[in-house]
Enzyme design. Structure first.
Site, PDB file in Angstrom:
ATOM      1  N   ARG A   1      17.008 -25.685 -14.118  1.00  0.00           N
ATOM      2  CA  ARG A   1      15.999 -25.275 -15.092  1.00  0.00           C
ATOM      3  C   ARG A   1      16.685 -24.494 -16.202  1.00  0.00           C
ATOM      4  O   ARG A   1      17.333 -23.481 -15.943  1.00  0.00           O
ATOM      5  CB  ARG A   1      14.916 -24.402 -14.434  1.00  0.00           C
ATOM      6  CG  ARG A   1      13.945 -23.868 -15.461  1.00  0.00           C
ATOM      7  CD  ARG A   1      12.854 -22.953 -14.912  1.00  0.00           C
ATOM      8  NE  ARG A   1      12.095 -22.454 -16.054  1.00  0.00           N
ATOM      9  CZ  ARG A   1      11.757 -21.190 -16.269  1.00  0.00           C
ATOM     10  NH1 ARG A   1      12.034 -20.261 -15.381  1.00  0.00           N
ATOM     11  NH2 ARG A   1      11.121 -20.841 -17.366  1.00  0.00           N
ATOM     12  N   HIS A  52      11.363 -20.110 -24.305  1.00  0.00           N
ATOM     13  CA  HIS A  52      11.619 -18.931 -23.474  1.00  0.00           C
ATOM     14  C   HIS A  52      11.960 -17.762 -24.412  1.00  0.00           C
ATOM     15  O   HIS A  52      13.076 -17.263 -24.427  1.00  0.00           O
ATOM     16  CB  HIS A  52      12.742 -19.217 -22.471  1.00  0.00           C
ATOM     17  CG  HIS A  52      12.795 -18.284 -21.287  1.00  0.00           C
ATOM     18  ND1 HIS A  52      12.777 -18.711 -19.989  1.00  0.00           N
ATOM     19  CD2 HIS A  52      12.867 -16.931 -21.226  1.00  0.00           C
ATOM     20  CE1 HIS A  52      12.843 -17.673 -19.155  1.00  0.00           C
ATOM     21  NE2 HIS A  52      12.911 -16.577 -19.890  1.00  0.00           N
ATOM     22  N   GLU A  63       6.098 -17.572 -19.423  1.00  0.00           N
ATOM     23  CA  GLU A  63       5.503 -16.240 -19.291  1.00  0.00           C
ATOM     24  C   GLU A  63       4.797 -15.715 -20.535  1.00  0.00           C
ATOM     25  O   GLU A  63       5.251 -14.743 -21.160  1.00  0.00           O
ATOM     26  CB  GLU A  63       6.578 -15.239 -18.854  1.00  0.00           C
ATOM     27  CG  GLU A  63       7.245 -15.615 -17.553  1.00  0.00           C
ATOM     28  CD  GLU A  63       8.210 -14.551 -17.039  1.00  0.00           C
ATOM     29  OE1 GLU A  63       8.574 -13.647 -17.818  1.00  0.00           O
ATOM     30  OE2 GLU A  63       8.597 -14.619 -15.870  1.00  0.00           O
ATOM     31  N   ASN A 104       6.358 -17.721 -11.907  1.00  0.00           N
ATOM     32  CA  ASN A 104       7.510 -16.819 -11.891  1.00  0.00           C
ATOM     33  C   ASN A 104       7.060 -15.544 -11.207  1.00  0.00           C
ATOM     34  O   ASN A 104       6.112 -14.903 -11.663  1.00  0.00           O
ATOM     35  CB  ASN A 104       7.956 -16.468 -13.315  1.00  0.00           C
ATOM     36  CG  ASN A 104       8.611 -17.626 -14.035  1.00  0.00           C
ATOM     37  OD1 ASN A 104       8.790 -18.710 -13.476  1.00  0.00           O
ATOM     38  ND2 ASN A 104       8.961 -17.408 -15.292  1.00  0.00           N
ATOM     39  N   TYR A 136       8.306 -11.958  -8.743  1.00  0.00           N
ATOM     40  CA  TYR A 136       9.439 -11.133  -8.319  1.00  0.00           C
ATOM     41  C   TYR A 136       9.093 -10.084  -7.280  1.00  0.00           C
ATOM     42  O   TYR A 136       9.926  -9.718  -6.476  1.00  0.00           O
ATOM     43  CB  TYR A 136      10.068 -10.436  -9.539  1.00  0.00           C
ATOM     44  CG  TYR A 136      10.848 -11.377 -10.429  1.00  0.00           C
ATOM     45  CD1 TYR A 136      10.214 -12.187 -11.367  1.00  0.00           C
ATOM     46  CD2 TYR A 136      12.225 -11.496 -10.298  1.00  0.00           C
ATOM     47  CE1 TYR A 136      10.920 -13.078 -12.157  1.00  0.00           C
ATOM     48  CE2 TYR A 136      12.954 -12.385 -11.090  1.00  0.00           C
ATOM     49  CZ  TYR A 136      12.297 -13.171 -12.015  1.00  0.00           C
ATOM     50  OH  TYR A 136      13.013 -14.051 -12.780  1.00  0.00           O
ATOM     51  N   GLU A 191      10.721 -19.238 -11.087  1.00  0.00           N
ATOM     52  CA  GLU A 191      11.620 -18.073 -11.060  1.00  0.00           C
ATOM     53  C   GLU A 191      11.272 -17.174  -9.896  1.00  0.00           C
ATOM     54  O   GLU A 191      10.090 -16.958  -9.600  1.00  0.00           O
ATOM     55  CB  GLU A 191      11.505 -17.207 -12.332  1.00  0.00           C
ATOM     56  CG  GLU A 191      12.194 -17.744 -13.533  1.00  0.00           C
ATOM     57  CD  GLU A 191      12.089 -16.803 -14.741  1.00  0.00           C
ATOM     58  OE1 GLU A 191      12.009 -15.572 -14.559  1.00  0.00           O
ATOM     59  OE2 GLU A 191      12.066 -17.327 -15.859  1.00  0.00           O
TER      60      GLU A 191
HETATM   61  C1  GBH Z   1      11.530 -12.983 -16.039  1.00  0.00           C
HETATM   62  O1  GBH Z   1      10.343 -12.261 -16.273  1.00  0.00           O
HETATM   63  C2  GBH Z   1      12.026 -13.676 -17.282  1.00  0.00           C
HETATM   64  O2  GBH Z   1      11.444 -14.960 -17.419  1.00  0.00           O
HETATM   65  C3  GBH Z   1      13.534 -13.809 -17.320  1.00  0.00           C
HETATM   66  O3  GBH Z   1      13.937 -14.212 -18.595  1.00  0.00           O
HETATM   67  C4  GBH Z   1      14.180 -12.502 -16.905  1.00  0.00           C
HETATM   68  O4  GBH Z   1      15.562 -12.544 -17.002  1.00  0.00           O
HETATM   69  C5  GBH Z   1      13.746 -12.209 -15.489  1.00  0.00           C
HETATM   70  O5  GBH Z   1      12.367 -12.065 -15.461  1.00  0.00           O
HETATM   71  C6  GBH Z   1      14.317 -10.920 -14.907  1.00  0.00           C
HETATM   72  O6  GBH Z   1      13.785  -9.800 -15.561  1.00  0.00           O
HETATM   73  O7  GBH Z   1       7.866  -2.431 -17.328  1.00  0.00           O
HETATM   74  O8  GBH Z   1       7.054  -3.179 -19.497  1.00  0.00           O
HETATM   75  O9  GBH Z   1       9.347  -3.550 -18.879  1.00  0.00           O
HETATM   76  C7  GBH Z   1       9.840 -11.577 -15.143  1.00  0.00           C
HETATM   77  C8  GBH Z   1       8.504 -10.905 -15.402  1.00  0.00           C
HETATM   78  C9  GBH Z   1       7.340  -9.064 -16.344  1.00  0.00           C
HETATM   79  C10 GBH Z   1       9.293  -8.656 -15.119  1.00  0.00           C
HETATM   80  C11 GBH Z   1       7.451  -7.694 -16.984  1.00  0.00           C
HETATM   81  C12 GBH Z   1       9.433  -7.320 -15.778  1.00  0.00           C
HETATM   82  C13 GBH Z   1       8.417  -5.423 -16.680  1.00  0.00           C
HETATM   83  C14 GBH Z   1       7.458  -4.941 -17.683  1.00  0.00           C
HETATM   84  N1  GBH Z   1       8.647  -9.588 -15.992  1.00  0.00           N
HETATM   85  N2  GBH Z   1       8.136  -6.758 -16.119  1.00  0.00           N
HETATM   86  S1  GBH Z   1       7.955  -3.421 -18.404  1.00  0.00           S
END
Ligand code: GBH
Length: 482
Positions: A81, A127, A174, A313, A315, A379
């Site tokens: 991807r 992206h 996202e 996606n 985490y 993801e």
């Molecule tokens: C992904 O987003 C991205 O698609 C990718 O590009 C990135 O490298 C990867 O995460 C790792 O971070 O507290 O305001 O900073 C993941 C979803 C949503 C995770 C927002 C981080 C933090 C919000 N993200 N979140 S903030």
């Protein structure tokens, strides 16, 4: 009588591979006719990234792409991807701006080489790297009439150029992050926010909701175009991918149980409800009132059903408590500390991420029940604490990441085989350590360590674990009937 033995593995055609994004890996921002994206200038402004570094080199993958493909092949992935850089393909971005043959040729050669290595491309159109010119001209994602047409034309150029070989498309990565982090919190490009210390302009109470709306429409019109003009001949699938972490009530109190649903409504339902169910969540209408744009009936026809699958996606898991004034979380407070004072799981390098695999299984079940479409996990990953300051040999022993993937792959398997959730794909984030947006190069999500001095790549233990796990847990298809 003979009967097929019930397999305890994922089905033979289960999709797996690693994931990346153009601006996070490519570098070479100034070559072969590429235009600027909003991340180019943003990351160069003071204090926008934690280490003050930008994406000019990243993992140098625009130059090292053959080595990257060789490593993917060495890992034995079935899919890869990656995302296309809009500003390499149409440097100024707009529907009347010229297409850049060198940008098209780069991705065309890249796709050919993947296929020659037996790796199937899974391609994200957007992206986060909007052409800067579109932002300067008319406000980029804020301008519905312009951006929808420009995005659809960009998508059309890509379907035409690559659709003979690309059968898996993601329109947008996202949209919550695009809207909230770019136009609400102002921590991602273009960095707009009501916070005047952060941004000279912007309105966090209105712009994110407008941007979200315009992203949904751009996505939906590109999908319509694909279905009407390309799908019959090219035979691919197309959909969107949404970020969203599991929301678990802090305790059993009714207001916190409700808060967890509110968190899901804003993190996920904001986009998933219109796209899969045909309307914004009631809670968002109630929270935002007239600040939430409305779809016209004609728009809704294009939006509803505009994704062939659910792209996920995810985490982590947040414990949710009613309260606070953060609309971007649905007026819900997040914590990782349980009522008894214990932590939910192992802390990652970034504050927002702890390891809680049961949450992944619960989220898969929730999405499957609510949206009833095959789920593609595009993801999922973990950043080990302080990995950037460890000697390489130590960083390669990334046991917290290995444990994370042990947990999430077990949850994946349980969701598919025990709960009956239709999950068809899983892409660990990320193939390489890379430019981690506002974190710069400090936070590392790769299963491959990148030495930024030499650009040498070194497989971490987590890469080895995942390669073996998918080797062991996908049906080879040769099981005999008993
Ligand atoms: C992904 O987003 C991205 O698609 C990718 O590009 C990135 O490298 C990867 O995460 C790792 O971070 O507290 O305001 O900073 C993941 C979803 C949503 C995770 C927002 C981080 C933090 C919000 N993200 N979140 S903030």
């Amino acid at each position: 009588m003979t009967s097929a033995k019930v397999s305890n593995k994922l089905p033979k055609d289960f999709i797996w591979g690693f994931a990346t994004a153009s601006f996070q890996i490519e570098g070479s921002t100034n070559v072969d006719g590429r235009g600027k994206s909003i991340w180019d200038d943003f990351s160069k402004q003071p204090e926008k990234t934690k280490d003050g570094r930008d994406g000019d080199v990243a993992t140098d993958s625009y130059r090292l792409w053959k080595e990257d493909i060789a490593l993917l092949a060495q890992y034995g992935v079935k899919y890869y991807r990656f995302s296309l850089s809009w500003s390499r393909i149409i440097p100024l971005g707009g529907r009347n701006d010229p297409v850049n043959p060198k940008g098209v040729a780069f991705y065309s050669n890249f796709i050919d080489a993947l296929l020659e290595h037996g790796i199937i491309p899974f391609v994200t159109l957007y992206h986060w790297d909007l052409p800067q010119a579109l932002h300067d001209r008319y406000g980029g994602w804020l301008n519905k009439d312009e951006i929808v047409q420009d995005y659809v034309r960009y998508a059309q150029v890509c379907f035409r150029a690559f659709g003979d070989r690309v059968k898996h498309w993601l329109t947008v990565n996202e949209p919550w992050c695009v809207s909230i982090l770019g136009y609400g919190r102002g921590v991602f490009a273009p960095g707009r926010s009501s916070d005047r210390e952060r941004s000279p302009e912007g309105d966090s109470s209105t712009e994110p909701w407008l941007v979200g709306h315009n992203v949904i429409l751009s996505h939906a019109h590109a999908v319509r175009l694909y279905r009407e003009e390309f799908k019959a001949a090219q035979g691919g699938q197309i959909g969107i991918t949404l970020n969203g972490d599991w929301a678990m009530p802090y305790d059993n109190s009714p207001q916190n149980v409700e808060a967890a649903q509110h968190a899901l409504d804003v993190a996920i339902g904001w986009f998933a409800d219109p796209i899969y169910l045909g309307h914004y969540p009631d809670y968002m209408k109630q929270m935002l009132q007239e600040r939430l744009p409305e779809f016209t009936p004609e728009e809704l026809k294009v939006v509803k059903g505009s994704s062939d699958f659910y792209g996920m996606n995810t985490y982590t898991t947040n414990l949710c408590r009613d309260g606070g004034d953060d609309e971007f979380q649905g007026l819900v407070e997040y914590t990782f500390i349980r009522p008894d004072g214990t932590q939910l799981g192992t802390q990652a390098h970034c504050a927002w991420l702890q390891d809680y695999p049961q949450g992944f299984r619960d989220l898969l079940n929730y999405i499957w029940k609510r949206y009833k479409l095959p789920i593609y996990v595009t993801e999922n990953g973990f950043a080990v604490k302080d990995e950037h300051s460890k000697p390489i040999e130590e960083a390669l022993q990334d046991s917290d990441r290995v444990n994370y993937f042990k947990g999430t792959t077990a949850s994946l398997k349980a969701a598919v085989l025990e709960d009956g959730v239709d999950v068809r794909a899983y892409f660990p984030w990320s193939f390489l350590d890379n430019f981690e947006w506002a974190d710069g190069y400090i936070t590392r999500f790769g299963v491959t360590y990148v030495d930024y001095e030499t650009q040498q790549r070194y497989p971490k233990e987590s890469a080895k674990f995942l390669v073996k796990w998918f080797g062991d847990n996908i049906d080879a298809g040769d099981r005999k009937l008993q």
